[in-house]
Design a protein around this motif. Structure first.
Motif, PDB file in Angstrom:
ATOM      1  N   GLY A  79       0.800  -1.213   0.000  1.00  0.00           N
ATOM      2  CA  GLY A  79       0.000   0.000   0.000  1.00  0.00           C
ATOM      3  C   GLY A  79       0.830   1.260   0.000  1.00  0.00           C
ATOM      4  N   THR A  80       0.164   2.328   0.327  1.00  0.00           N
ATOM      5  CA  THR A  80       0.791   3.644   0.329  1.00  0.00           C
ATOM      6  C   THR A  80       1.896   3.737   1.370  1.00  0.00           C
ATOM      7  N   SER A  81       1.697   3.149   2.526  1.00  0.00           N
ATOM      8  CA  SER A  81       2.723   3.226   3.575  1.00  0.00           C
ATOM      9  C   SER A  81       3.982   2.469   3.158  1.00  0.00           C
ATOM     10  N   ALA A  82       3.836   1.363   2.443  1.00  0.00           N
ATOM     11  CA  ALA A  82       5.003   0.632   1.943  1.00  0.00           C
ATOM     12  C   ALA A  82       5.749   1.468   0.914  1.00  0.00           C
ATOM     13  N   ALA A  83       5.025   2.157   0.066  1.00  0.00           N
ATOM     14  CA  ALA A  83       5.663   3.019  -0.929  1.00  0.00           C
ATOM     15  C   ALA A  83       6.417   4.157  -0.261  1.00  0.00           C
ATOM     16  N   ARG A  84       5.823   4.727   0.762  1.00  0.00           N
ATOM     17  CA  ARG A  84       6.503   5.818   1.484  1.00  0.00           C
ATOM     18  C   ARG A  84       7.752   5.308   2.197  1.00  0.00           C
ATOM     19  N   ALA A  85       7.688   4.115   2.762  1.00  0.00           N
ATOM     20  CA  ALA A  85       8.861   3.541   3.428  1.00  0.00           C
ATOM     21  C   ALA A  85       9.970   3.265   2.416  1.00  0.00           C
ATOM     22  N   ALA A  86       9.613   2.729   1.264  1.00  0.00           N
ATOM     23  CA  ALA A  86      10.610   2.464   0.220  1.00  0.00           C
ATOM     24  C   ALA A  86      11.242   3.759  -0.248  1.00  0.00           C
TER      25      ALA A  86
END
Length: 101
Positions: A79-86
């Motif tokens: 999701g969006t949080s995974a994209a932000r972490a990456a």
């Protein structure tokens, strides 16, 4: 059961369903757009970090670890949080390579 009652029940169900659809559809679209934007930013950050890695004069182990982590998060999607972490891992790796040039 009379036909009038059946028509009213079906009409009520259709009306409630249409209300839910008009309420939820924009939310789903906005969430999808936000997720696509976050993944686009993450891929851009990963690409930028890879360019900095290739241009770096010295090997920076911590930056390599961060970039590998960002790439593995991107490969697993999410999701969006995974994209932000990456994106955050990739930006930090990029910063480390730029400071060690």
């Amino acid at each position: 059961m009379s036909h009038t009652l059946l028509v009213w029940l079906v009409g009520g169900v259709v009306l409630v369903g249409a209300g839910f659809a008009t309420t939820l559809l924009p939310t789903w679209r906005a969430r999808g757009q936000e997720q696509r934007t976050a993944w686009s930013a993450a891929r851009a950050a990963i690409d930028s970090a890879a360019v900095s890695r290739d241009a770096a004069a010295a090997r920076v182990v911590e930056a390599e670890r961060l970039l590998a982590r960002a790439e593995s998060i991107a490969a697993a999607r999410g999701g969006t949080s995974a994209a932000r972490a990456a994106a955050e891992h990739a930006r930090e790796a990029d910063r480390l390579w730029r400071t060690h040039q």
